[in-house]
Scaffold this active site. Structure first.
Site, mmCIF file in Angstrom:
data_model
loop_
_atom_site.group_PDB
_atom_site.id
_atom_site.type_symbol
_atom_site.label_atom_id
_atom_site.label_comp_id
_atom_site.label_asym_id
_atom_site.label_seq_id
_atom_site.Cartn_x
_atom_site.Cartn_y
_atom_site.Cartn_z
ATOM 1 N N HIS A 18 3.153 -6.833 -11.314
ATOM 2 C CA HIS A 18 3.388 -6.375 -9.946
ATOM 3 C C HIS A 18 3.005 -7.390 -8.867
ATOM 4 O O HIS A 18 3.649 -7.484 -7.836
ATOM 5 C CB HIS A 18 2.592 -5.085 -9.725
ATOM 6 C CG HIS A 18 2.754 -4.481 -8.366
ATOM 7 N ND1 HIS A 18 3.963 -4.037 -7.889
ATOM 8 C CD2 HIS A 18 1.846 -4.272 -7.369
ATOM 9 C CE1 HIS A 18 3.796 -3.553 -6.667
ATOM 10 N NE2 HIS A 18 2.527 -3.684 -6.325
ATOM 11 N N GLY A 51 0.845 -1.195 0.000
ATOM 12 C CA GLY A 51 0.000 0.000 0.000
ATOM 13 C C GLY A 51 0.873 1.234 0.000
ATOM 14 O O GLY A 51 1.397 1.594 -1.048
ATOM 15 N N ASP A 63 6.486 -5.213 -14.081
ATOM 16 C CA ASP A 63 5.817 -4.558 -12.945
ATOM 17 C C ASP A 63 5.579 -3.096 -13.331
ATOM 18 O O ASP A 63 6.536 -2.326 -13.486
ATOM 19 C CB ASP A 63 6.711 -4.676 -11.701
ATOM 20 C CG ASP A 63 6.039 -4.152 -10.442
ATOM 21 O OD1 ASP A 63 6.403 -4.616 -9.343
ATOM 22 O OD2 ASP A 63 5.156 -3.274 -10.556
ATOM 23 N N SER A 83 6.390 -4.586 -2.560
ATOM 24 C CA SER A 83 5.886 -3.248 -2.903
ATOM 25 C C SER A 83 6.151 -2.311 -1.727
ATOM 26 O O SER A 83 7.281 -2.267 -1.240
ATOM 27 C CB SER A 83 4.405 -3.385 -3.233
ATOM 28 O OG SER A 83 3.962 -2.264 -3.931
ATOM 29 N N TRP A 84 5.098 -1.654 -1.175
ATOM 30 C CA TRP A 84 5.347 -0.838 0.018
ATOM 31 C C TRP A 84 5.962 -1.683 1.140
ATOM 32 O O TRP A 84 6.774 -1.222 1.942
ATOM 33 C CB TRP A 84 4.076 -0.139 0.494
ATOM 34 C CG TRP A 84 4.177 0.340 1.905
ATOM 35 C CD1 TRP A 84 3.644 -0.239 3.019
ATOM 36 C CD2 TRP A 84 4.939 1.472 2.368
ATOM 37 N NE1 TRP A 84 4.009 0.468 4.149
ATOM 38 C CE2 TRP A 84 4.801 1.525 3.780
ATOM 39 C CE3 TRP A 84 5.714 2.448 1.745
ATOM 40 C CZ2 TRP A 84 5.410 2.505 4.561
ATOM 41 C CZ3 TRP A 84 6.339 3.432 2.518
ATOM 42 C CH2 TRP A 84 6.166 3.452 3.904
HETATM 43 C C1 STX Z 1 2.413 1.752 -4.422
HETATM 44 N N1 STX Z 1 1.594 0.748 -3.858
HETATM 45 C C2 STX Z 1 1.967 -0.553 -4.247
HETATM 46 C C3 STX Z 1 1.650 -1.513 -3.127
HETATM 47 O O1 STX Z 1 2.284 -1.495 -2.093
HETATM 48 C C4 STX Z 1 0.508 -2.388 -3.332
HETATM 49 N N2 STX Z 1 -0.053 -2.645 -4.491
HETATM 50 N N3 STX Z 1 -1.079 -3.511 -4.234
HETATM 51 C C5 STX Z 1 -1.079 -3.741 -2.934
HETATM 52 C C6 STX Z 1 -2.037 -4.648 -2.237
HETATM 53 C C7 STX Z 1 -1.772 -6.092 -2.647
HETATM 54 C C8 STX Z 1 -1.903 -4.526 -0.737
HETATM 55 C C9 STX Z 1 -3.456 -4.265 -2.650
HETATM 56 O O2 STX Z 1 -0.106 -3.065 -2.326
#
Ligand code: STX
Length: 318
Positions: free
Chosen positions: A297, A46, A269, A113-114
């Protein structure tokens, strides 16, 4: 190993809790698998995305003591979508608070990701608490990473979805979409907040390969989840994660180059593009580095899922 590994079986927590970390924030956490096993903490994406039951199943439950936590304002943590006292540094302190609460000395840290941003930042602040790092879809919150996804770049590959993303924003404000969304996600009008939260969330979901993860769009349609995801993400991004300098994470990699680490990056990604993983690889050559040649991603991409499972198995006896 292999390129099409299945996750471990669905599993229920043997313990859950609500950890009070301030007079405002309380965090939901859960523990699964072997209560005397090798501890691992899962850091969700997120920010604001929250954990889900599938996240538990990257790890061998016979060996790992699997710990998952909803970060401030996310998932079941309260208050939902709360931005006050919600920064990268609060989350780092929360991870240490949970580690102490559970009487853990050191643990494996897993994040995509985050979650990779938070895992890297946590390890650079507390390297002596990290047994190993398992990282996917590398994201370090540099301005160029944010602009690529939320202003111009990914929009060239998803022009149709981009048209939907910009719809709630008047033309005159489209030169700074993150700023325009932040004003609306924090305004007094609940309808505006919700409409913009769903548009922001749907943009992110549309750029992850939906056939790989069809649940993503459903989540983006849920008002409560969309508000948590969009408000918290946008809040962190307009503030650049409150890092002291641009590129802080990459500039401090030397603090963690001794830690066993695996990096897994989807070639396609669109949310966290390959350049950041490549920059991390060049700064941290000791880490195992895997391109997933056909992946986007999501951690549900078959090749990505397999490499992550392999890494979790590799570190299970540390
Ligand atoms: C920049 N945000 C990318 C990220 O952390 C992210 N993308 N999808 C998610 C979830 C799987 C938690 C919905 O987190």
């Amino acid at each position: 190993t292999g390129s099409n590994r299945a996750m471990y079986p669905d599993i229920e927590p043997f313990q859950t809790g609500m950890l009070i970390v301030s007079d405002l924030h309380t965090l939901y956490y859960e523990q699964c698998g072997n209560k005397d096993g090798n501890p691992v903490i899962f850091l969700h994406g997120g920010p604001g995305g929250g954990i889900s039951p599938r996240d538990r199943t990257f790890f061998d439950p016979a060996v790992y003591r699997i710990i998952l936590m909803d970060q401030r304002g996310a998932g079941k943590s309260t208050p939902a979508a709360e931005l006050k006292d919600n920064t990268t540094w609060h989350l780092i302190a929360d991870i240490e608070r949970l580690r102490e609460e559970l009487a853990i000395e050191k643990w494996v840290v897993f994040g995509g990701s985050w979650g990779s941003t938070l895992a890297l930042t946590y390890a650079e602040k507390h390297p002596d608490r990290v047994k190993a790092l398992i990282l996917r879809g590398i994201f370090t919150l540099r301005r160029k990473e944010l602009l690529w996804f939320y202003q111009e770049g990914a929009s060239y590959c998803f022009p149709d979805a981009m048209d939907e993303y910009v719809k709630p924003i008047p033309e005159v404000e489209r030169g700074d979409l993150m700023g325009a969304y932040h004003r609306r996600l924090t305004c007094e009008d609940e309808n505006v907040r919700t409409e913009c939260a769903k548009a922001w969330s749907k943009w992110e979901m549309a750029t992850s390969r939906l056939h790989v993860d069809p649940t993503l769009l459903q989540r983006a349609e849920e008002d409560s989840w969309a508000l948590q995801f969009a408000r918290i993400e946008c809040h962190y991004f307009v503030n650049g994660g409150w890092f002291e300098t641009e590129g802080w994470i990459l500039d401090n990699v030397d603090k963690i180059r001794h830690i066993p680490t695996t990096i897994v990056q989807g070639r396609y990604d669109m949310v966290c593009p390959a350049v950041t993983a490549w920059d991390l690889h060049k700064a941290f050559p000791e880490a195992e580095f895997h391109w997933v040649p056909d992946a986007g991603h999501s951690n549900k991409e078959p090749g990505t899922q397999s490499k992550l499972l392999d890494a979790c198995d590799k570190y299970k006896h540390l």
